[in-house]
Write a protein that holds these residues in place. Structure first.
Motif: not given
Length: 445
Positions: A187, A191-193, A212-217, A219, A222
């Protein structure tokens, strides 16, 4: 982070000359298409991505065993060479953020005339409302995402493309070696952002809370940018769960549940720039830079594809006051009279045109996994393989530097399917991409 048009152009020019390493700088934009002066030009393009099927690897034991390792030599330059074993992955998935089409022969002349042209995405990092640009594509299903292209200004050039550039946040290879099935994940978006401490200052706390939740590619995971993570599947047919991925200790090739201080990485990932150029202020969107690498694939057949404005004085194909597909009464009754992109595709002596463009890239990753220095896979230990595993692209990136990849051949190829048509409902042209949308299964043929 959808790029402002001037910075986006520089991004596209850079892709054309440095195919595998790319940067994206830009301000957040709320339009669904590229800007033409002070006006939005709407586009209606859908880009699908998959890898070529490898079903025979499972069905045919002889083919599967052969795919588990072929001695190979990979030369990046005259002085950068490698000997080892090449593997062909059974499947590949990736998070694509943007895609452009280019021409490998465009090496001379004005770069403004020879730049690659975008067909998906307007940036490579964060965007409106905390979403990360792009979506996940899995090779097992041909899936498409609505893009945002800049083909509207290519009518005069009428280019013939022979390569595709795909920016990606992560890539995951499913590959067989040493009698087991593995997933090899790398990657380039941490992560996390919240680890990117500059984001809040640039975008604001409210935006970061959403990101914090919407940019997780990926799930449940880390990791740091460039981390190589790997998982041995307990069943060849069952994908690894997030918690099963481990870091590779470069010293002994052992797998670690907890990230070592210096795990195996794509070392050149440290050259990717992530920074705030101008923070959001008084309603103005932020301007930020978030570099991501790109895959460059040679097209198995070239494609002559271009676009133009649907109408108006600046349209070269239709300078009339209305689009060709509308009657005078239909166009006069519309509330939205903004120009949109009309696409043209030439093949076998035919010239097709329409306001909807569907493209499918079917990538061929044959022999792309590279076990550097492993010349006899049969006698190599599992740990030595994990210490050596990389890809031809990552090997070249680390040897050359991520910003010096222009013209480097990694053997990637891709079919390109093109379909040009008119929408049943013209209003579809004006709806635009949806932030956070997922790629949806399609069938072009």
């Amino acid at each position: 982070m959808v790029a402002a048009f001037s910075r986006l152009l520089m991004f596209i020019f850079f892709i054309a000359t440095a195919a595998l390493g790319t940067s994206c700088k830009g301000k957040e934009s709320h339009g669904s298409g590229p800007q033409n002066g002070n006006q939005i030009t709407y586009s209606n393009v859908y880009v699908a991505i998959s890898a070529k099927s490898s079903a025979s690897f499972v069905a045919d034991l002889a083919v599967r065993e052969a795919a588990e390792g072929q001695p190979c030599h990979y030369g990046v330059t005259q002085t950068i060479q490698g000997d080892g074993t090449c593997l062909t992955p059974k499947s590949v998935s990736l998070w694509a953020t943007s895609v452009s089409l280019g021409n490998s022969q465009m090496t001379t002349g004005n770069k403004y005339e020879t730049a690659a042209d975008r067909i998906l995405g307007g940036g490579s990092g964060f965007m409106k409302d905390g979403y990360f640009v792009g979506a996940a594509f899995d090779s097992t299903t041909l899936s498409a995402l609505r893009g945002s292209d800049n083909l509207w200004n290519t009518y005069a050039k009428q280019k013939t493309y022979d390569q595709a550039n795909i920016n990606f946040a992560w890539i995951n290879f499913v590959v067989d070696f040493k009698g087991s099935t593995w997933e090899y994940l790398v990657s380039f978006a941490e992560q996390p952002v919240s680890n990117y401490d500059w984001l809040e200052a640039c975008y604001g706390k409210a935006w970061l809370d959403l990101a914090t939740t919407r940019s997780i590619t990926l799930s449940g995971m880390t990791f740091k940018t460039g981390d190589m993570m790997i998982c041995k599947r307990t069943s060849a047919s069952q994908p690894c769960k997030a918690a099963e991925f481990k870091w590779i200790d470069p010293n002994d090739g052992s797998l670690k549940d907890t990230r070592p201080s210096q795990p195996r990485q794509v070392s050149s990932a440290s050259q990717l720039k992530r920074q705030c150029i101008t923070p959001a202020s008084n309603g103005a969107p932020p301007d930020a830079q978030f570099d991501l690498p790109a895959l460059t694939a040679k097209l198995t057949a070239s494609a002559k594809l271009y676009g133009d404005l649907s109408h108006g004085s600046t349209s070269q194909s239709n300078p009339a006051e209305k689009p060709v597909r509308f009657s005078e009464a239909e166009w006069k009754s519309r509330s939205n009279k903004t120009p949109f992109t009309v696409y043209f595709y030439e093949k076998d002596g035919q010239k097709l045109s329409g306001d909807k463009l569907d493209l499918a890239l079917k990538l061929d990753f044959t022999n792309h996994i590279f076990l550097d220095g492993i010349t006899d896979l049969a006698t190599a230990s599992e740990a030595s393989v994990l210490k050596a595993i990389t890809t031809k692209q990552f090997f070249a990136m680390d040897k050359l530097g991520i910003d010096k990849m222009g013209g480097v051949e990694t053997g990637l190829k891709s079919d390109l399917d093109v379909k040009v048509s008119n929408t049943t409902n013209p209003d579809e042209v004006f709806t635009g991409p949806v932030a956070g949308a997922k790629a949806q299964p399609v069938s072009l043929r």
